[in-house]
Design an enzyme around this catalytic site. Structure first.
Site, PDB file in Angstrom:
ATOM      1  N   SER A 108       0.854  -1.195   0.000  1.00 41.30           N
ATOM      2  CA  SER A 108       0.000   0.000   0.000  1.00 41.30           C
ATOM      3  C   SER A 108       0.880   1.232   0.000  1.00 41.30           C
ATOM      4  CB  SER A 108      -0.895   0.015   1.241  1.00 41.30           C
ATOM      5  OG  SER A 108      -1.534   1.275   1.377  1.00 41.30           O
ATOM      6  N   SER A 109       0.468   2.250  -0.737  1.00 44.82           N
ATOM      7  CA  SER A 109       1.266   3.475  -0.810  1.00 44.82           C
ATOM      8  C   SER A 109       1.375   4.174   0.537  1.00 44.82           C
ATOM      9  CB  SER A 109       0.676   4.431  -1.845  1.00 44.82           C
ATOM     10  OG  SER A 109      -0.656   4.771  -1.521  1.00 44.82           O
ATOM     11  N   CYS A 110       0.501   3.832   1.488  1.00 43.07           N
ATOM     12  CA  CYS A 110       0.589   4.453   2.818  1.00 43.07           C
ATOM     13  C   CYS A 110       1.820   3.954   3.579  1.00 43.07           C
ATOM     14  CB  CYS A 110      -0.670   4.195   3.635  1.00 43.07           C
ATOM     15  SG  CYS A 110      -0.819   2.518   4.254  1.00 43.07           S
ATOM     16  N   TYR A 137      -0.804  -0.227  10.316  1.00 42.88           N
ATOM     17  CA  TYR A 137      -1.075  -0.887   9.036  1.00 42.88           C
ATOM     18  C   TYR A 137       0.135  -0.774   8.113  1.00 42.88           C
ATOM     19  CZ  TYR A 137      -3.314  -1.771   4.491  1.00 42.88           C
ATOM     20  OH  TYR A 137      -3.631  -2.254   3.246  1.00 42.88           O
ATOM     21  N   HIS A 180     -12.595   3.855   2.891  1.00 44.12           N
ATOM     22  CA  HIS A 180     -11.645   4.841   2.395  1.00 44.12           C
ATOM     23  C   HIS A 180     -12.403   6.048   1.850  1.00 44.12           C
ATOM     24  CE1 HIS A 180      -8.929   1.244   2.319  1.00 44.12           C
ATOM     25  NE2 HIS A 180      -8.107   2.150   2.804  1.00 44.12           N
TER      26      HIS A 180
END
Length: 313
Positions: A108-110, A137, A180
Site C-alpha cells: 500500500s502506498s501508505c 497498518y 476509504h
C-alpha cells in the site's frame, strides 16, 4: 502464467481480490483457486499450511488483508498490525515451502514516509517517519515487502511486491467507520441527496492531494506484472496524476446530484499532505492505466445507487 496454471487468489471477496479474480476469468485462466474466510482462516498457521500442501498452487496473489480508512486505522491499530502480519507471514512462508513459482504481495502506498519527496519513488521506502494515523497498518505492509525480499535473497524465491495507490471500484466497503475516502464520499453525498440535507460535513481542510486508481486498472496491472519474466522486487502502481480532496469532493458532489453545501470540519485530521506515486518503472514495462477518474467515479456511483443503496432500503 499459462491458462492452466494453478493460481490462488487470497482475499478474493475483497475489493482488490475480487477484481483480480474477474480479470483472470476474463483472460481465460481456468484453474483458479479461492477460499472464503469460513473455508480457510489465514490467521490459522496449521490450516494455511494444510491448504498449500493439498492445493499446491503455482502462483499466488496475496490480496488478503484487514483494510480501512483513517478512522479505522486510528481506532483499531492492534487489529491492523496483528492480523496483517499473521496473514502475510502464513501466505509468504507457505508459498516458499510449497515451491510456488511466483507470489505477488499487495502492499500500500501508505507504507511510504509521510513527508517524502513527490512523486514517490520505490526507493523512498523507509527513508523517514510514517503517517501516525495509519502507522500500524503501514508497518505490517512494510514487513511484508521486506519479507518477500528476504525470502528471495535467502531462498531464491520469486516474490514481488507492488504498491498500489488509493484504489476504488465496485465491491468496495461503503461503511462510514471503516471505508476509504471515495466510498465514504459516495455514501455521504448519496444519503444527503436522498434525505434532502442542506450540508455534507467532511473531515479536514480538503487540502491534501491524493491519487486514485480504478480497481479494474489495478487488476490489469497486477496480472500484467505477474506475467513479466524479469521484474523489480517492488513496483508502484498508479496513474501518475493527483488532485486535492476538495476537488474530489466537488467532482463527487456533481456526479451524485447533491445540491447542498460542503462543510469542512477542520478539527479532524487531514492525514498525509500528498501521496503521488512515481510510476515510471511500470510505464517502462509497457503498462498504463485506462479508466479516467471521472468515468470511474460515475461507474462506481451508479453501482452504489443501484446495487448497494437500494438493497439496504
Amino acid at each position: 502464467m499459462d491458462k492452466k496454471s494453478r493460481i490462488y487468489i487470497a482475499g478474493h471477496r475483497g475489493l482488490v481480490g475480487s477484481a483480480i479474480l474477474r480479470k483472470l476469468q476474463l483472460d481465460g485462466y481456468k484453474n483458479l483457486i479461492t477460499r472464503t474466510h469460513e473455508e480457510l482462516d489465514l490467521l490459522d498457521a496449521n490450516a494455511t499450511a494444510g491448504f498449500f500442501k493439498k492445493e499446491k498452487p503455482e502462483y499466488v496473489f496475496d490480496a488478503a488483508a484487514k483494510v480501512g480508512g483513517i478512522l479505522a486505522n486510528d481506532t483499531y491499530p492492534a487489529d491492523f498490525i496483528y492480523q496483517n502480519l499473521v496473514i502475510q507471514n502464513n501466505l509468504i512462508h507457505n508459498s516458499y515451502l510449497a515451491g510456488v513459482k511466483k507470489l505477488m504481495f499487495l502492499g500500500s502506498s501508505c507504507a511510504y514516509p509521510r513527508l517524502c519527496p513527490q512523486p514517490i519513488k520505490e526507493e523512498y521506502l523507509l527513508t523517514s517517519e510514517l503517517e501516525p494515523t495509519n502507522e500500524a497498518y503501514a508497518i505490517a505492509k512494510i514487513a511484508g515487502i521486506i519479507e518477500c525480499q528476504s525470502y528471495n535473497r535467502q531462498y531464491g524465491t520469486n516474490f514481488v511486491a507492488v504498491m498500489p495507490t488509493n484504489v476504488y471500484g465496485i465491491n468496495d466497503n461503503f461503511d462510514f467507520e471503516t471505508s476509504h475516502v471515495i466510498p465514504a464520499l459516495i455514501r455521504k453525498f448519496h444519503d444527503a441527496k436522498v434525505s434532502k440535507s442542506e450540508n455534507v460535513t467532511l473531515w479536514g481542510t480538503g487540502a491534501p492531494r491524493r491519487e486514485f486508481l480504478h480497481i479494474d486498472d489495478l487488476a490489469d496491472a497486477v496480472v500484467f506484472i505477474m506475467n513479466q519474466e524479469k521484474i523489480h522486487e517492488l513496483l508502484n502502481i498508479g496513474t501518475g496524476e493527483d488532485m486535492t480532496i476538495k476537488e474530489l469532493a466537488e467532482m463527487m458532489k456533481r456526479i451524485s446530484g447533491f445540491g447542498g453545501k460542503i462543510v469542512w470540519d477542520t478539527s479532524k485530521p487531514d492525514g498525509t499532505p500528498q501521496k503521488l506515486l512515481d510510476v515510471s518503472r511500470l510505464r517502462a514495462l509497457g503498462w498504463q492505466h485506462k479508466v479516467s477518474l471521472k468515468k470511474g467515479l460515475e461507474m462506481v456511483y451508479k453501482y452504489f445507487a443501484e446495487k448497494v443503496a437500494k438493497v439496504a432500503e
